[in-house]
Design an enzyme around this catalytic site. Structure first.
Site, PDB file in Angstrom:
ATOM      1  CD  GLU A  81      41.965  51.978  39.751  1.00 15.79           C
ATOM      2  OE1 GLU A  81      42.328  50.805  39.605  1.00 15.79           O
ATOM      3  OE2 GLU A  81      40.827  52.375  39.451  1.00 15.79           O
ATOM      4  CE  LYS A 259      37.631  49.862  37.891  1.00 17.65           C
ATOM      5  NZ  LYS A 259      38.979  50.100  38.448  1.00 17.65           N
ATOM      6  CG  ASP A 275      28.289  62.457  29.684  1.00 23.60           C
ATOM      7  OD1 ASP A 275      28.565  61.749  30.675  1.00 23.60           O
ATOM      8  OD2 ASP A 275      27.125  62.807  29.402  1.00 23.60           O
ATOM      9  CG  HIS A 373      46.824  48.821  42.480  1.00 27.24           C
ATOM     10  ND1 HIS A 373      46.297  49.806  41.674  1.00 27.24           N
ATOM     11  CD2 HIS A 373      46.155  48.892  43.662  1.00 27.24           C
ATOM     12  CE1 HIS A 373      45.345  50.450  42.341  1.00 27.24           C
ATOM     13  NE2 HIS A 373      45.235  49.904  43.537  1.00 27.24           N
TER      14      HIS A 373
END
Length: 424
Positions: A81, A259, A275, A373
């Site tokens: 991202e 998030k 993990d 972004h």
């Protein structure tokens, strides 16, 4: 070593690698592992999972400007991202001169759950478990003498009565100190080994025997101070605090807020071969532990212009076992971090999550998420739109100048350059 490198983002990938390699004394062979010339192979991949046909490379970036517990550190982040690495580096820079990030760690205890059903006297069975605690712990520790030798192993029990749809169940929690390992294999092995004894003691039937990813006794906290991050702009500061308050109160906002935190956390977890699914599951479960899903961070005003941010989350990460040792890039990522314990690693990961959160709320309180972004996403979009490698920067230049970043806009800029190419 200083993590502050002026203009680091302006360098070419090989220049960045050379800079990091010189600071951390990486060998030429180690540099080739990062560039893909040597290192991870299909053969290695085939040893890790089933039905392998290849592997999927993920970009590995370096977040600069981090100081964690008084030590400068470069933070490797594996993510697809755009804007994540830049955002973390920017936030770390703003808190560097106020001491960076300070962390604390509750310890490395993991829970192994054993579900027991079909008992005649559930509470009597609960009492018998505690009466036989020492025998249960001894049997657990017999499964992993190496872990015990390092001071780890099963330490205690915690037993709960849970009301199911049709009966009362017992859930026995084995409290196991996994030290510098994430610990899933050790915990699961102990839970399975001790289950026949649990059945004998309770006169019930064991069903589930596996670790819990809600590692609520493996909590990491990080704190950072941002002095006047908005240059006295009280309107932006007020918006920042308002966005924070919404994330604390509203689960719809909290989900996106968290998030964003995990953009930073999971990128470091993945880079070090840990993990990501376990960490993400634990973090989101912990965000709900009060009975309502809420923010993993808290932001407070100290005076008029100083922000103090804190983060608290479970982090079951390790330095031994699994891909942390078997994946050559993960091993080198850990070398870049220069960490010797799981506690140090967890502190850096939590700090990265807090940095990411600050940068995201700062953008929301200012120009919005999309402007920055999409600017960073533009190179990828230009490539998808058909720009050859030697024209990608020119396409991005057009996009930034006109503040147009959509796919059709990129196609337009590519066509424009193609039509004006004198060598056409």
């Amino acid at each position: 070593m200083k993590s502050r490198i002026s203009g680091f983002y302006k360098l070419l990938p090989e220049q960045r690698l050379n800079k990091i390699a010189s600071l951390l004394e990486l060998s030429e062979e180690e540099k080739k592992i990062f560039t893909g010339e040597e290192g991870f192979t299909v053969k290695q991949a085939d040893r890790m999972i089933e039905n392998v046909i290849g592997y999927l490379p993920i970009p590995l970036g370096i977040a600069a400007n981090f100081k964690v517990d008084g030590e400068d550190v470069f933070v490797p982040m594996a993510t697809e991202e755009p804007s994540v690495v830049a955002a973390a580096s920017h936030a770390a820079k703003l808190t560097y001169d106020t001491g960076g990030f300070t962390t604390s760690y509750s310890g490395s205890i993991m829970r192994g759950q054993i579900q027991v059903t079909s008992m005649v006297d559930t509470y009597g069975a609960l009492a018998r478990i505690y009466e036989n605690k020492e025998e249960i712990i001894e049997l657990c520790n017999a499964q992993d003498p190496t872990l015990v030798a390092f001071g780890g192993g099963a330490k205690d029990l915690d037993v709960h009565v849970v009301q199911g749809e049709s009966e009362k169940m017992l859930v026995v929690h084995l409290l196991i100190d996994t030290k510098d390992a994430m610990g899933a294999n050790a915990v699961n092995t102990m839970a399975e080994a001790v289950s026949p004894l649990i059945e004998e003691i309770t006169e019930g039937k064991v069903v589930v025997r596996i670790l819990s990813n809600l590692a609520d006794q493996r909590i990491v906290r990080a704190r950072a101070t941002f002095e006047d991050p908005f240059q006295g702009n009280q309107t932006t500061m007020k918006k920042f605090m308002s966005a924070n308050h919404l994330a604390v109160a509203d689960p719809y906002r909290a989900a996106t807020h968290n998030k964003g935190i995990m953009n930073g956390v999971s990128a470091v977890v993945l880079a070090t071969g840990n993990d990501t699914r376990a960490v993400e599951a634990g973090a989101h479960a912990y965000a709900s532990i009060s009975g309502k899903y809420s923010s993993l961070t808290r932001w407070e005003l100290k005076g008029e212009n100083t922000l103090v941010g804190t983060i608290e989350l479970p982090l079951a990460v390790g330095l031994v076992g699994g891909a942390t040792q078997s994946h050559p890039v993960a091993k080198l990522a850990t070398k870049i971090l220069n960490v010797k314990t799981a506690q140090q690693l967890a502190g850096i990961i939590a700090s990265t999550g807090l940095a990411q959160n600050f940068a995201a709320i700062k953008a929301l309180a200012g120009e919005g998420i999309q402007k920055g972004h999409m600017k960073l996403h533009a190179r990828n979009m230009a490539s998808v739109a058909g720009a050859p490698d030697d024209q990608i920067d020119q396409v991005v230049e057009h996009a930034v100048k006109e503040q147009r970043f959509g796919f059709h806009d990129m196609k337009h800029f590519v066509e424009l350059l193609r039509n004006n190419d004198p060598n056409k």
